[in-house]
Scaffold this active site. Sequence first.
Site, PDB file in Angstrom:
ATOM      1  N   HIS A  78      30.493  47.796  13.309  1.00 34.41           N
ATOM      2  CA  HIS A  78      30.178  48.900  12.411  1.00 34.41           C
ATOM      3  C   HIS A  78      29.569  48.357  11.121  1.00 34.41           C
ATOM      4  O   HIS A  78      29.853  47.228  10.711  1.00 34.41           O
ATOM      5  CB  HIS A  78      31.437  49.690  12.066  1.00 34.41           C
ATOM      6  N   GLU A  80      30.167  48.925   7.986  1.00 30.16           N
ATOM      7  CA  GLU A  80      31.121  48.511   6.957  1.00 30.16           C
ATOM      8  C   GLU A  80      31.700  47.129   7.248  1.00 30.16           C
ATOM      9  O   GLU A  80      31.837  46.309   6.340  1.00 30.16           O
ATOM     10  CB  GLU A  80      32.286  49.505   6.852  1.00 30.16           C
ATOM     11  N   CYS A 108      35.399  55.333   9.450  1.00 25.79           N
ATOM     12  CA  CYS A 108      36.328  55.652  10.528  1.00 25.79           C
ATOM     13  C   CYS A 108      37.664  54.959  10.240  1.00 25.79           C
ATOM     14  O   CYS A 108      37.799  54.211   9.269  1.00 25.79           O
ATOM     15  CB  CYS A 108      35.760  55.191  11.866  1.00 25.79           C
ATOM     16  N   CYS A 111      37.355  51.056  10.082  1.00 24.68           N
ATOM     17  CA  CYS A 111      36.692  50.585   8.868  1.00 24.68           C
ATOM     18  C   CYS A 111      37.552  50.852   7.638  1.00 24.68           C
ATOM     19  O   CYS A 111      37.624  50.016   6.731  1.00 24.68           O
ATOM     20  CB  CYS A 111      35.317  51.219   8.733  1.00 24.68           C
TER      21      CYS A 111
END
Length: 174
Positions: A78, A80, A108, A111
Amino acid sequence: MLLENTRYGESERRCDSPFAMAAAFFPRDEYFMRLAIREAEAALDHDDVPIGAVVVHEGEVVGAGHNERELRQDPTAHAELIALREASRALGSWRVLDSVLYVTLEPCAMCAGAIVLARVPRVVYGTTDPKAGAAGSVLDVLAQPRLNHRPAVAGGLLAAECAMLLTDFFGSRR
């Protein structure tokens, strides 16, 4: 309590929570969010969901990333996490202190957990994620009082632009 909607950018946190999201943005926030949007656009080059993130420390970008799940075939790739890993290397510490994470989509749960563990003091996100957001939309990991760190959170910066990247991406696949 949250208002329920199913499109990006339409869930709102009500102010009856003691951990209500601050809507305060600072003068340079828009500049750094535009850098995160540029990162998100780079994800389109390899057919990944266009989400981008930058980590800023003392006014300088020390980490940047965009989704690379399809590219790496890695569910943890992801934006992040990529930006936080880069920032940790640049700072020489797993603690990403005195920094701000800018991300185009509400983090999410995975993260958000990494943000808490990295001790990031402030998170600014673009649009809400009504299906997986963990900064108030579905869960609120970032304000969980039982955790040892709770960053300041400001959501909705350039929300329409951030949401449009996602709706265009998914619209072209339907």
